[in-house]
Design a protein around this motif. Structure first.
Motif, mmCIF file in Angstrom:
data_model
loop_
_atom_site.group_PDB
_atom_site.id
_atom_site.type_symbol
_atom_site.label_atom_id
_atom_site.label_comp_id
_atom_site.label_asym_id
_atom_site.label_seq_id
_atom_site.Cartn_x
_atom_site.Cartn_y
_atom_site.Cartn_z
ATOM 1 N N ASN A 165 -9.051 -11.924 19.831
ATOM 2 C CA ASN A 165 -9.554 -10.649 20.355
ATOM 3 C C ASN A 165 -9.349 -9.481 19.395
ATOM 4 N N ILE A 166 -8.357 -9.578 18.527
ATOM 5 C CA ILE A 166 -8.092 -8.460 17.611
ATOM 6 C C ILE A 166 -8.251 -8.827 16.134
ATOM 7 N N SER A 167 -8.618 -10.064 15.843
ATOM 8 C CA SER A 167 -8.659 -10.497 14.443
ATOM 9 C C SER A 167 -9.609 -9.646 13.598
ATOM 10 N N ASP A 168 -10.782 -9.291 14.126
ATOM 11 C CA ASP A 168 -11.718 -8.460 13.358
ATOM 12 C C ASP A 168 -11.113 -7.097 13.027
ATOM 13 N N LYS A 169 -10.453 -6.494 14.005
ATOM 14 C CA LYS A 169 -9.825 -5.184 13.789
ATOM 15 C C LYS A 169 -8.672 -5.284 12.797
ATOM 16 N N PHE A 170 -7.897 -6.352 12.911
ATOM 17 C CA PHE A 170 -6.755 -6.534 12.018
ATOM 18 C C PHE A 170 -7.228 -6.748 10.582
ATOM 19 N N LEU A 171 -8.238 -7.575 10.399
ATOM 20 C CA LEU A 171 -8.778 -7.794 9.051
ATOM 21 C C LEU A 171 -9.418 -6.527 8.506
ATOM 22 N N LEU A 211 -8.399 -3.513 9.114
ATOM 23 C CA LEU A 211 -7.269 -2.701 8.672
ATOM 24 C C LEU A 211 -6.742 -3.188 7.321
ATOM 25 N N LEU A 212 -6.549 -4.474 7.185
ATOM 26 C CA LEU A 212 -6.022 -5.025 5.922
ATOM 27 C C LEU A 212 -6.948 -4.737 4.747
ATOM 28 N N ASN A 213 -8.221 -4.780 5.002
ATOM 29 C CA ASN A 213 -9.193 -4.534 3.929
ATOM 30 C C ASN A 213 -9.212 -3.085 3.465
ATOM 31 N N HIS A 214 -8.542 -2.185 4.181
ATOM 32 C CA HIS A 214 -8.469 -0.787 3.767
ATOM 33 C C HIS A 214 -7.318 -0.502 2.805
ATOM 34 N N PHE A 215 -6.507 -1.501 2.531
ATOM 35 C CA PHE A 215 -5.483 -1.388 1.491
ATOM 36 C C PHE A 215 -6.074 -1.888 0.185
ATOM 37 N N SER A 216 -5.527 -1.404 -0.919
ATOM 38 C CA SER A 216 -6.003 -1.926 -2.202
ATOM 39 C C SER A 216 -5.481 -3.353 -2.384
ATOM 40 N N GLN A 217 -6.142 -4.117 -3.248
ATOM 41 C CA GLN A 217 -5.771 -5.517 -3.413
ATOM 42 C C GLN A 217 -4.383 -5.681 -4.036
ATOM 43 N N ASN A 218 -3.914 -4.677 -4.773
ATOM 44 C CA ASN A 218 -2.558 -4.792 -5.321
ATOM 45 C C ASN A 218 -1.503 -4.422 -4.280
ATOM 46 N N GLU A 219 -1.922 -3.884 -3.123
ATOM 47 C CA GLU A 219 -0.994 -3.607 -2.019
ATOM 48 C C GLU A 219 -0.964 -4.760 -1.015
ATOM 49 N N VAL A 220 -2.143 -5.226 -0.618
ATOM 50 C CA VAL A 220 -2.258 -6.324 0.352
ATOM 51 C C VAL A 220 -3.377 -7.237 -0.115
#
Length: 72
Positions: free
Chosen positions: A11-17, A19-28
């Protein structure tokens, strides 16, 4: 950098991903996206494993060996 494994509700996987995609790749960095599989489902997915467990559970008790007698 730390590595964390999470199980995320569908139910929240799309929202969680999102959020993660809003960090730079060297952060997450997303290393792997897999679908969670329970231990039971995993065992049932291995050909012959379920039958092997059933056969072992039907083994006569006098054939069992206690843990202290096993040759590790």
């Amino acid at each position: 950098m730390q590595t964390v494994t999470l199980k995320i509700d569908d139910n929240i996987s799309d929202k969680f991903l999102w959020l993660l995609n809003h960090f730079s790749q060297n952060e997450v960095e997303i290393l792997d996206k897999t679908t969670y599989q329970s231990d039971d489902d995993y065992i049932r997915s291995i050909k012959g494993m379920e039958e092997s467990i059933i056969q072992a559970s039907n083994e006569p008790i006098e054939n069992y060996v206690t843990a202290d007698k096993l040759d590790w």
